[in-house]
Motif scaffolding. Structure first.
Motif, short mmCIF file in Angstrom:
data_model
loop_
_atom_site.label_atom_id
_atom_site.label_comp_id
_atom_site.label_asym_id
_atom_site.label_seq_id
_atom_site.Cartn_x
_atom_site.Cartn_y
_atom_site.Cartn_z
N TYR A 6 20.75 -5.45 10.97
CA TYR A 6 19.38 -5.14 11.35
C TYR A 6 19.07 -3.69 11.00
CZ TYR A 6 19.15 -9.45 14.05
OH TYR A 6 19.14 -10.76 14.43
N ILE A 7 17.80 -3.41 10.76
CA ILE A 7 17.35 -2.03 10.54
C ILE A 7 16.44 -1.66 11.70
CG2 ILE A 7 15.42 -2.75 9.06
CD1 ILE A 7 15.87 -0.08 7.54
N LYS A 8 16.63 -0.44 12.18
CA LYS A 8 15.85 0.05 13.31
C LYS A 8 15.17 1.35 12.92
CE LYS A 8 16.31 -0.15 18.20
NZ LYS A 8 17.17 -0.55 19.28
N GLN A 9 14.03 1.63 13.50
CA GLN A 9 13.24 2.85 13.28
C GLN A 9 12.63 2.97 11.89
OE1 GLN A 9 12.37 5.10 15.62
NE2 GLN A 9 13.43 3.85 17.13
N MET A 10 12.53 1.87 11.16
CA MET A 10 11.81 1.88 9.88
C MET A 10 10.33 1.70 10.21
SD MET A 10 12.36 -0.67 6.69
CE MET A 10 10.97 -1.26 5.79
N HIS A 11 9.52 2.66 9.82
CA HIS A 11 8.10 2.65 10.19
C HIS A 11 7.27 2.05 9.06
CE1 HIS A 11 4.04 4.20 10.86
NE2 HIS A 11 4.37 4.18 12.13
N ILE A 12 6.63 0.92 9.36
CA ILE A 12 5.66 0.31 8.44
C ILE A 12 4.32 0.41 9.15
CG2 ILE A 12 4.94 -1.78 7.24
CD1 ILE A 12 7.83 -2.66 7.16
N ALA A 13 3.40 1.20 8.59
CA ALA A 13 2.11 1.45 9.23
C ALA A 13 1.32 0.15 9.38
CB ALA A 13 1.32 2.45 8.40
N PRO A 14 0.55 0.02 10.46
CA PRO A 14 -0.30 -1.17 10.62
C PRO A 14 -1.29 -1.29 9.47
CG PRO A 14 -0.16 0.04 12.67
CD PRO A 14 0.49 0.90 11.62
N TYR A 15 -1.55 -2.52 9.06
CA TYR A 15 -2.46 -2.80 7.95
C TYR A 15 -3.89 -2.55 8.40
CZ TYR A 15 -4.57 -5.38 4.06
OH TYR A 15 -5.31 -5.74 2.97
N SER A 16 -4.64 -1.78 7.63
CA SER A 16 -5.97 -1.33 8.04
C SER A 16 -7.00 -2.46 8.09
CB SER A 16 -6.47 -0.24 7.10
OG SER A 16 -6.49 -0.72 5.77
N MET A 17 -6.83 -3.50 7.27
CA MET A 17 -7.84 -4.57 7.21
C MET A 17 -7.62 -5.67 8.25
SD MET A 17 -9.63 -3.37 4.80
CE MET A 17 -10.59 -4.46 3.81
N ALA A 18 -6.47 -5.65 8.93
CA ALA A 18 -6.20 -6.68 9.94
C ALA A 18 -6.70 -6.18 11.29
CB ALA A 18 -4.71 -6.96 10.02
N ALA A 19 -7.48 -6.99 11.96
CA ALA A 19 -8.07 -6.57 13.22
C ALA A 19 -7.07 -6.69 14.37
CB ALA A 19 -9.32 -7.39 13.51
N SER A 20 -6.92 -7.88 14.91
CA SER A 20 -6.04 -8.04 16.07
C SER A 20 -4.71 -8.67 15.71
CB SER A 20 -6.75 -8.92 17.10
OG SER A 20 -7.03 -10.18 16.53
N TYR A 21 -4.53 -9.07 14.47
CA TYR A 21 -3.31 -9.75 14.06
C TYR A 21 -2.31 -8.79 13.42
CZ TYR A 21 -6.27 -13.77 14.79
OH TYR A 21 -7.12 -14.70 15.35
N ASN A 22 -2.32 -7.53 13.84
CA ASN A 22 -1.45 -6.54 13.22
C ASN A 22 -0.05 -6.60 13.80
OD1 ASN A 22 -1.47 -4.62 11.16
ND2 ASN A 22 -3.33 -3.71 11.97
N HIS A 23 0.88 -5.93 13.12
CA HIS A 23 2.29 -5.94 13.50
C HIS A 23 2.66 -4.67 14.25
CE1 HIS A 23 2.05 -3.88 9.60
NE2 HIS A 23 3.03 -3.14 10.07
N ASP A 24 3.82 -4.69 14.90
CA ASP A 24 4.38 -3.52 15.56
C ASP A 24 4.99 -2.63 14.47
OD1 ASP A 24 5.35 -1.77 17.46
OD2 ASP A 24 7.15 -2.95 17.87
N ALA A 25 4.66 -1.35 14.48
CA ALA A 25 5.04 -0.46 13.39
C ALA A 25 6.55 -0.20 13.29
CB ALA A 25 4.30 0.87 13.51
N GLU A 42 0.82 -1.21 0.00
CA GLU A 42 0.00 0.00 0.00
C GLU A 42 0.86 1.26 0.00
OE1 GLU A 42 -2.63 -0.24 3.35
OE2 GLU A 42 -4.05 -1.54 2.30
N GLY A 43 2.18 1.10 0.19
CA GLY A 43 3.09 2.25 0.18
C GLY A 43 3.18 2.98 1.50
N LYS A 44 2.83 2.33 2.58
CA LYS A 44 2.81 2.99 3.89
C LYS A 44 4.08 2.67 4.68
CE LYS A 44 -2.17 3.12 4.10
NZ LYS A 44 -3.38 2.70 4.80
N VAL A 45 5.21 3.19 4.16
CA VAL A 45 6.51 2.97 4.78
C VAL A 45 7.23 4.31 4.90
CG1 VAL A 45 8.72 1.77 4.56
CG2 VAL A 45 6.66 0.72 3.69
N SER A 46 7.95 4.50 6.01
CA SER A 46 8.75 5.70 6.20
C SER A 46 10.17 5.30 6.58
CB SER A 46 8.14 6.58 7.28
OG SER A 46 8.98 7.67 7.55
N LEU A 47 11.14 5.88 5.89
CA LEU A 47 12.56 5.58 6.14
C LEU A 47 13.32 6.76 6.73
CD1 LEU A 47 13.41 3.84 2.75
CD2 LEU A 47 13.11 2.72 4.94
N THR A 48 12.65 7.84 7.06
CA THR A 48 13.35 9.08 7.42
C THR A 48 14.27 8.95 8.62
OG1 THR A 48 11.36 9.80 8.56
CG2 THR A 48 11.76 10.70 6.38
#
Length: 154
Positions: A62-81, A44-50
């Protein structure tokens, strides 16, 4: 008959701030270890690398502080951003990066996230050296000159 690709939408998310802050020495393409719904958010393009950066821990990158927004259609099975994610590189590339990374003043910066032909998420990273203030000024002057030259040609 036209065959539609499953991965028709082109994802190319860039870290624009990185080229301004750092001078790239060498670039590498790494795979990402993702969990659950992270790939759907990337598509969906919801990633931030700043604010993202890479580091070594026990011989792995490892990569740290890469923000991947939670998926809107997943209820309780979402990931840590902003969890840390492992990067996949060849052993030779890891060794080369680790020896150069140990030099003073060098960092490993994520440059862009994209999907390859197979639909896998890839991260382009760069071995980089921080720019000084006068280097940034020179870059701005060069960009302004290029703009002026392109205006004059029309």
């Amino acid at each position: 008959m036209n065959k539609k690709s499953r991965f028709e939408k082109i994802i190319n998310i860039k870290n624009k701030k990185a080229s301004y802050e750092f001078e790239f020495i060498e670039k590498f393409t790494a795979g990402l270890v993702l969990k659950g719904t992270e790939i759907k958010s990337i598509r969906e393009g919801k990633v931030s690398l700043t604010e993202a950066y890479c580091y070594f821990r026990s011989g792995e990158l490892y990569i740290k502080q890469m923000h991947i927004a939670p998926y809107s259609m997943a209820a309780s099975y979402n990931h840590d951003a902003v969890r840390e994610r492992k990067l996949l590189l060849n052993k030779k590339e890891l060794d080369k990066l680790e020896t150069k990374f140990s030099e003073k003043g060098l960092s490993i910066i994520p440059v862009r996230v994209f999907l390859n032909d197979k639909g896998l998420a890839k991260l382009e990273i760069a071995l980089a050296r921080g720019k000084k203030l006068h280097d940034k000024r020179n870059d701005i002057k060069e960009k302004d000159l290029k703009k002026e030259m392109s205006r004059l040609t029309y």
